[in-house]
Design a protein around this motif. Structure first.
Motif, mmCIF file in Angstrom:
data_model
loop_
_atom_site.group_PDB
_atom_site.id
_atom_site.type_symbol
_atom_site.label_atom_id
_atom_site.label_comp_id
_atom_site.label_asym_id
_atom_site.label_seq_id
_atom_site.Cartn_x
_atom_site.Cartn_y
_atom_site.Cartn_z
ATOM 1 N N SER A 79 0.823 -1.213 0.000
ATOM 2 C CA SER A 79 0.000 0.000 0.000
ATOM 3 C C SER A 79 0.858 1.265 0.000
ATOM 4 O O SER A 79 0.586 2.208 -0.758
ATOM 5 C CB SER A 79 -0.913 -0.030 1.219
ATOM 6 O OG SER A 79 -1.719 1.095 1.277
ATOM 7 N N VAL A 80 1.889 1.291 0.819
ATOM 8 C CA VAL A 80 2.775 2.461 0.876
ATOM 9 C C VAL A 80 3.581 2.591 -0.422
ATOM 10 O O VAL A 80 3.738 3.690 -0.962
ATOM 11 C CB VAL A 80 3.701 2.385 2.112
ATOM 12 C CG1 VAL A 80 4.778 3.448 2.069
ATOM 13 C CG2 VAL A 80 2.882 2.532 3.386
ATOM 14 N N ALA A 81 4.058 1.471 -0.951
ATOM 15 C CA ALA A 81 4.811 1.510 -2.213
ATOM 16 C C ALA A 81 3.927 1.976 -3.369
ATOM 17 O O ALA A 81 4.378 2.725 -4.240
ATOM 18 C CB ALA A 81 5.396 0.132 -2.515
ATOM 19 N N THR A 82 2.669 1.562 -3.359
ATOM 20 C CA THR A 82 1.739 2.011 -4.394
ATOM 21 C C THR A 82 1.494 3.509 -4.289
ATOM 22 O O THR A 82 1.454 4.211 -5.307
ATOM 23 C CB THR A 82 0.409 1.243 -4.283
ATOM 24 O OG1 THR A 82 0.677 -0.154 -4.392
ATOM 25 C CG2 THR A 82 -0.558 1.655 -5.356
ATOM 26 N N ALA A 83 1.331 4.006 -3.056
ATOM 27 C CA ALA A 83 1.133 5.451 -2.872
ATOM 28 C C ALA A 83 2.356 6.235 -3.350
ATOM 29 O O ALA A 83 2.216 7.277 -4.007
ATOM 30 C CB ALA A 83 0.851 5.759 -1.411
ATOM 31 N N LEU A 105 9.996 14.590 -3.620
ATOM 32 C CA LEU A 105 10.390 13.415 -2.838
ATOM 33 C C LEU A 105 10.508 13.665 -1.328
ATOM 34 O O LEU A 105 10.107 12.806 -0.545
ATOM 35 C CB LEU A 105 11.688 12.822 -3.385
ATOM 36 C CG LEU A 105 11.557 12.088 -4.715
ATOM 37 C CD1 LEU A 105 12.912 11.563 -5.156
ATOM 38 C CD2 LEU A 105 10.549 10.972 -4.633
ATOM 39 N N PRO A 106 11.015 14.815 -0.860
ATOM 40 C CA PRO A 106 11.068 15.023 0.590
ATOM 41 C C PRO A 106 9.692 15.084 1.251
ATOM 42 O O PRO A 106 9.579 14.904 2.460
ATOM 43 C CB PRO A 106 11.797 16.364 0.738
ATOM 44 C CG PRO A 106 12.574 16.516 -0.504
ATOM 45 C CD PRO A 106 11.777 15.847 -1.569
ATOM 46 N N TYR A 111 4.569 12.008 5.038
ATOM 47 C CA TYR A 111 3.443 11.111 4.750
ATOM 48 C C TYR A 111 3.601 9.805 5.526
ATOM 49 O O TYR A 111 2.636 9.279 6.082
ATOM 50 C CB TYR A 111 3.364 10.825 3.246
ATOM 51 C CG TYR A 111 2.421 9.707 2.901
ATOM 52 C CD1 TYR A 111 1.041 9.916 2.906
ATOM 53 C CD2 TYR A 111 2.892 8.436 2.581
ATOM 54 C CE1 TYR A 111 0.167 8.879 2.596
ATOM 55 C CE2 TYR A 111 2.036 7.405 2.276
ATOM 56 C CZ TYR A 111 0.674 7.631 2.281
ATOM 57 O OH TYR A 111 -0.174 6.606 1.992
ATOM 58 N N ILE A 112 4.809 9.283 5.576
ATOM 59 C CA ILE A 112 5.056 8.034 6.300
ATOM 60 C C ILE A 112 4.862 8.225 7.803
ATOM 61 O O ILE A 112 4.386 7.338 8.487
ATOM 62 C CB ILE A 112 6.488 7.524 6.005
ATOM 63 C CG1 ILE A 112 6.610 7.118 4.552
ATOM 64 C CG2 ILE A 112 6.868 6.366 6.895
ATOM 65 C CD1 ILE A 112 5.773 5.925 4.172
ATOM 66 N N ASN A 114 2.768 10.166 9.309
ATOM 67 C CA ASN A 114 1.450 10.711 9.596
ATOM 68 C C ASN A 114 0.623 9.686 10.365
ATOM 69 O O ASN A 114 0.832 8.486 10.252
ATOM 70 C CB ASN A 114 0.767 11.058 8.258
ATOM 71 C CG ASN A 114 -0.403 11.970 8.436
ATOM 72 O OD1 ASN A 114 -0.943 12.111 9.515
ATOM 73 N ND2 ASN A 114 -0.803 12.597 7.354
ATOM 74 N N LYS A 115 -0.366 10.169 11.129
ATOM 75 C CA LYS A 115 -1.199 9.243 11.894
ATOM 76 C C LYS A 115 -2.113 8.419 10.995
ATOM 77 O O LYS A 115 -2.515 7.323 11.366
ATOM 78 C CB LYS A 115 -2.019 9.989 12.948
ATOM 79 C CG LYS A 115 -2.995 10.983 12.419
ATOM 80 C CD LYS A 115 -3.680 11.717 13.547
ATOM 81 C CE LYS A 115 -4.474 12.882 12.980
ATOM 82 N NZ LYS A 115 -5.049 13.681 14.034
ATOM 83 N N THR A 116 -2.424 8.900 9.807
ATOM 84 C CA THR A 116 -3.236 8.087 8.898
ATOM 85 C C THR A 116 -2.457 6.866 8.406
ATOM 86 O O THR A 116 -3.061 5.833 8.119
ATOM 87 C CB THR A 116 -3.725 8.915 7.689
ATOM 88 O OG1 THR A 116 -2.604 9.471 7.013
ATOM 89 C CG2 THR A 116 -4.660 10.014 8.124
ATOM 90 N N THR A 117 -1.145 6.969 8.337
ATOM 91 C CA THR A 117 -0.334 5.813 7.962
ATOM 92 C C THR A 117 -0.360 4.774 9.077
ATOM 93 O O THR A 117 -0.375 3.577 8.813
ATOM 94 C CB THR A 117 1.113 6.239 7.656
ATOM 95 O OG1 THR A 117 1.078 7.288 6.698
ATOM 96 C CG2 THR A 117 1.929 5.096 7.100
ATOM 97 N N LEU A 118 -0.413 5.221 10.321
ATOM 98 C CA LEU A 118 -0.547 4.298 11.445
ATOM 99 C C LEU A 118 -1.905 3.594 11.393
ATOM 100 O O LEU A 118 -2.002 2.392 11.660
ATOM 101 C CB LEU A 118 -0.382 5.056 12.765
ATOM 102 C CG LEU A 118 -0.389 4.228 14.028
ATOM 103 C CD1 LEU A 118 0.766 3.235 14.012
ATOM 104 C CD2 LEU A 118 -0.302 5.123 15.244
ATOM 105 N N ILE A 119 -2.958 4.326 11.017
ATOM 106 C CA ILE A 119 -4.278 3.717 10.859
ATOM 107 C C ILE A 119 -4.242 2.700 9.713
ATOM 108 O O ILE A 119 -4.812 1.611 9.818
ATOM 109 C CB ILE A 119 -5.349 4.797 10.632
ATOM 110 C CG1 ILE A 119 -5.516 5.626 11.904
ATOM 111 C CG2 ILE A 119 -6.681 4.193 10.197
ATOM 112 C CD1 ILE A 119 -6.381 6.847 11.749
ATOM 113 N N LEU A 120 -3.564 3.034 8.640
ATOM 114 C CA LEU A 120 -3.416 2.110 7.516
ATOM 115 C C LEU A 120 -2.685 0.839 7.950
ATOM 116 O O LEU A 120 -3.074 -0.266 7.562
ATOM 117 C CB LEU A 120 -2.667 2.794 6.369
ATOM 118 C CG LEU A 120 -2.435 1.965 5.113
ATOM 119 C CD1 LEU A 120 -3.760 1.663 4.441
ATOM 120 C CD2 LEU A 120 -1.505 2.704 4.173
#
Length: 153
Positions: A79-83, A105-106, A111-112, A114-120
């Motif tokens: 999912s992260v690689a696709t994003a 790129l920075p 994004y990584i 972020n709290k939404t990534t933790l939810i993901l």
């Protein structure tokens, strides 16, 4: 496994998001605790649980918990690689400039973190672990003792 995780990512990002968009949005809300977002999280967890069950169904039930954890981690990484790939390709196609891609790129670091990534991460790992645990516990259920055959007399 990667293709099944990619399918799960596609279904969550497109179909589940479309279904969650049918819930009326809360105007002016910046909170994540809106009915629309909660609907998305619940539907995504159900869909990812079904996909984890579909994947784990073919595995040995003895190691289902560990296989569920591995599936959840691989799904999150896919999912992260696709994003990341989608973001880089989108900038490249919109601007046609590699310099713009390097400038963007920075922005992937925040994004990584972020709290939404933790939810993901939770959306991928929790249902897969739960399904793996249920499958493994189902295997350990004591089987009934085989009964002796009845005498022929």
């Amino acid at each position: 496994m990667i293709l099944i995780a990619f399918l799960g990512n596609y279904v969550v990002n497109n179909i589940v998001a479309a279904l969650a968009s049918l819930v009326p949005a809360t105007p002016g809300s910046t909170s994540m605790l809106t009915p629309q977002y909660i609907t998305f999280v619940i539907l995504a967890a159900i869909v990812l649980g079904i996909i984890a069950w579909w994947y784990l169904m073919r595995m040995s039930r003895a190691g289902a918990l560990m296989q569920g954890l591995i599936f959840g981690i691989v799904g999150f990484v896919v999912s992260v690689a696709t994003a990341f790939t989608t973001g880089v390709a989108g900038v490249l196609l919109q601007t046609g400039s590699l310099a713009q891609v390097v400038a963007v790129l920075p922005n992937f670091g925040p994004y990584i973190l972020n709290k939404t990534t933790l939810i993901l991460l939770g959306l991928w790992i929790v249902p897969a672990l739960l399904i793996g645990w249920l499958m493994q516990m189902r295997m350990k259920a004591p089987a009934s003792a085989p009964s002796m055959p009845r005498p022929m007399i």
